[in-house]
Write an enzyme that holds these catalytic residues in place. Structure first.
Site, short mmCIF file in Angstrom:
data_model
loop_
_atom_site.label_atom_id
_atom_site.label_comp_id
_atom_site.label_asym_id
_atom_site.label_seq_id
_atom_site.Cartn_x
_atom_site.Cartn_y
_atom_site.Cartn_z
N ILE A 140 -13.40 17.13 -44.89
CA ILE A 140 -12.03 17.57 -45.08
C ILE A 140 -11.56 17.31 -46.50
O ILE A 140 -10.81 18.10 -47.08
CB ILE A 140 -11.07 16.89 -44.05
CG1 ILE A 140 -9.73 17.62 -44.01
CG2 ILE A 140 -10.87 15.41 -44.36
CD1 ILE A 140 -9.82 19.03 -43.48
N SER A 192 -15.50 6.04 -51.80
CA SER A 192 -16.19 6.57 -50.64
C SER A 192 -17.56 5.92 -50.51
O SER A 192 -18.17 5.53 -51.50
CB SER A 192 -16.36 8.09 -50.78
OG SER A 192 -17.05 8.63 -49.69
N ARG A 193 -18.02 5.83 -49.28
CA ARG A 193 -19.37 5.32 -49.03
C ARG A 193 -20.42 6.40 -49.25
O ARG A 193 -21.61 6.09 -49.28
CB ARG A 193 -19.48 4.78 -47.61
CG ARG A 193 -18.59 3.59 -47.31
CD ARG A 193 -18.81 3.07 -45.92
NE ARG A 193 -18.49 4.08 -44.91
CZ ARG A 193 -18.66 3.92 -43.60
NH1 ARG A 193 -19.14 2.79 -43.13
NH2 ARG A 193 -18.34 4.88 -42.76
N LYS A 236 -4.34 13.52 -40.94
CA LYS A 236 -4.05 13.45 -39.52
C LYS A 236 -5.28 12.99 -38.75
O LYS A 236 -6.40 13.30 -39.16
CB LYS A 236 -3.52 14.79 -39.01
CG LYS A 236 -4.57 15.92 -38.99
CD LYS A 236 -5.35 15.94 -37.70
CE LYS A 236 -6.50 16.91 -37.74
NZ LYS A 236 -7.41 16.81 -36.59
N ASP A 287 -8.54 15.20 -31.36
CA ASP A 287 -8.57 15.35 -32.81
C ASP A 287 -8.18 16.77 -33.21
O ASP A 287 -7.31 16.96 -34.06
CB ASP A 287 -9.95 14.98 -33.37
CG ASP A 287 -10.00 15.09 -34.88
OD1 ASP A 287 -9.52 14.16 -35.56
OD2 ASP A 287 -10.49 16.11 -35.40
#
Length: 307
Positions: free
Chosen positions: A13, A35-36, A89, A167
Site C-alpha cells: 500500500i 521499514s524492515r 486504515k 480488512d
C-alpha cells in the site's frame, strides 16, 4: 513550506499509493523511510521508527503503513517526538488504543489523522449529498473478493488484530457510515472462521438505523472471478448504487459522471489541511462496527484456509 514526511512500513500500500501521491503533492516532501523490507533510492533509510525519529532528517510528520497490531507504539513514539501522524486504515487494533493516541496528540499539540481512503472514492461525495435529501428504505452491502489475489502470504491479516475479512470490509463500513444521514447499529451477525485461522474469512451482518431502516452487509474472502464491492441504497426516489468500491455511481438507473480515482490524493489533501489548522480527525465509527461484530456476532468454524 512543504511538510517533510517519513513513511513507516514500505509494503504494497505504501509503494502503490503513499509514495506516488506524496511525490506528486505540493504539500509534502518524502524525507525518509523506516521499514524492515528496505528503502527507496536517494532517501535516508532506517530499520525502525525509533531510529528514524532519532535521525537528522527534520521530519514534520510520519505516515504509518505497518499492520495495525504494531501501529500503536509507532504512533505514540511519533507523537511524543512532536510529529504529526497519518494512520493507514484501520487506525489501530482496538478502539481503546486509538482513543489513547487521540488524547496524546491533543495533549502534545500535533495532528492525528485516522484515514479512510474509500470515503474519497469518486462517487461517494455525490452519493452522500443525494441521500441527505431522500427517504431511505433499506441498504445492502456486498463486499466480496479473493484473499489470495489481494493479500497473498500476509500472515498478519489472519492474526488477532489483523481483522481478517474486515480488512476490506471496513472500507465498505467507512463509506456507509459516511453517506448515511443517521447513525446505525448492529442487530445480529455471523462470523465464519477457518479452523486454522484467528480471524474471519466471511461475515454476514444485520444493522438498523435509529429510524428503523434495515442495513445488511455480506463480506467474503472466498470470491473467485469478478470481485464485488457494491453498496445499494433503496429510496422512495429510486435506487442508488455505489459499485467498484465507490468509484461508480448509479442513481435511478442512470450512470452519474464522476471524477477520476484520487482516493489517496484526497487523503493527503485532508491531512495537509488538518496540519495547517492544527486539528485532528480521528473518526473510529467504521472500527466500532467491526468491534461490535466481534462482540455480538455468532462464530462458526468453516474449512481450513490454505494460501
Amino acid at each position: 513550506m512543504a511538510i517533510r514526511i517519513g513513511i513507516v512500513g514500505l509494503g504494497k500500500i505504501a509503494r502503490d499509493q503513499h509514495v506516488p501521491v506524496i511525490e506528486a503533492s505540493p504539500d509534502f516532501t518524502l524525507a525518509a523511510v523506516a521499514s524492515r523490507s528496505g528503502g527507496l533510492p536517494d532517501l535516508p533509510y532506517y530499520s525502525d521508527i525509533g531510529d528514524m525519529l532519532a535521525g537528522d532528517d527534520a521530519l514534520d510528520a510520519v505516515a504509518l503503513c505497518q499492520p495495525p497490531q504494531v501501529r500503536y507504539d509507532a504512533a505514540r513514539a511519533a507523537i511524543l517526538a512532536g510529529k504529526h501522524v497519518f494512520l493507514e486504515k484501520p487506525p489501530g487494533a482496538t478502539l481503546s488504543e486509538v482513543k489513547s493516541l487521540a488524547d496524546l496528540a491533543q495533549a502534545h499539540g500535533v495532528t492525528l489523522f485516522a484515514s479512510w481512503h474509500s470515503r474519497y472514492a469518486s462517487g461517494v461525495a455525490a452519493a452522500k449529498a443525494w441521500l441527505a435529501e431522500r427517504t431511505i428504505r433499506s441498504v445492502a452491502v456486498e463486499w466480496k473478493e479473493d484473499v489470495r489475489v489481494w493479500h497473498p502470504g500476509q500472515a498478519w491479516i489472519w492474526e488477532p488484530g489483523g481483522l481478517g475479512v474486515f480488512d476490506p470490509g471496513i472500507n465498505a463500513m467507512s463509506i456507509v457510515t459516511h453517506i448515511m444521514p443517521r447513525p446505525f447499529f448492529l442487530l445480529d451477525g455471523t462470523l465464519s472462521f477457518p479452523a486454522n485461522r484467528g480471524a474471519p474469512i466471511a461475515a454476514d451482518l444485520t444493522f438498523r438505523d435509529d429510524s428503523g431502516v434495515p442495513i445488511t452487509a455480506a463480506f467474503d474472502w472466498r470470491q473467485t472471478g469478478p470481485q464485488t464491492w457494491d453498496i445499494s441504497v433503496d429510496t422512495v426516489d429510486g435506487a442508488l448504487v455505489l459499485s467498484k468500491g465507490g468509484s461508480v455511481l448509479t442513481i435511478a438507473g442512470e450512470l452519474q459522471e464522476t471524477a477520476p480515482e484520487a482516493e489517496y490524493r484526497g487523503l493527503y489533501d485532508r491531512f495537509a489541511g488538518l496540519v495547517a489548522r492544527g486539528e485532528s480527525d480521528v473518526d473510529v465509527s467504521p472500527l466500532r462496527h467491526v468491534a461490535d461484530a466481534y462482540l455480538r456476532g455468532a462464530r462458526v468454524v468453516v474449512e481450513p484456509f490454505e494460501d
